[in-house]
Design an enzyme around this catalytic site. Sequence first.
Site, mmCIF file in Angstrom:
data_model
loop_
_atom_site.group_PDB
_atom_site.id
_atom_site.type_symbol
_atom_site.label_atom_id
_atom_site.label_comp_id
_atom_site.label_asym_id
_atom_site.label_seq_id
_atom_site.Cartn_x
_atom_site.Cartn_y
_atom_site.Cartn_z
ATOM 1 C CB CYS A 69 -10.607 70.283 129.957
ATOM 2 S SG CYS A 69 -12.382 70.284 130.178
ATOM 3 C CB CYS A 72 -11.940 73.057 131.998
ATOM 4 S SG CYS A 72 -12.213 71.325 132.407
#
Length: 150
Positions: A69, A72
């Site tokens: 991600c 993230c």
Amino acid sequence: MSFKPLLRAFQPAIRQATITNTTPRILTSRLFHTTLPRMTVHNIATLEEFKETIAKNQVVMLDAFATWCGPCKAIAPQIAKWAEGDFKDKIYFAKFDVDALPELAQELGVRAMPTFIIFKDGEKVDEFVGANPPALQKVLVKNLPEGVSV
């Protein structure tokens, strides 16, 4: 391009050692220390570890992330900065990989990454989805323990 300057830079770290009746061996010296890093954002690896974390700490900010991600990865340094600075000893910062603990992600209802879940006294009190540092900081400030300020 000459590699001599590069070789000179590494020569202190590489030594030749000759042992009797054997071929020479290359030894590398340890140019690093072995003390453990100070963990500010704690990694949760098991469901039991999660339950223990929310039971032991008054306020927990749990980061549900994935290694693939991008958002993230982008917000992780900011979270570490808060854990070491503004919110140190006020909020316990923890994270878990949704791919490594899918049962926890399902139990918590994580549908997107990053998802930040705030627990107070073992109970889920707030949730924030997305990598928006100013908005997440407002959520953290809102959920500080009683009588504590940043």
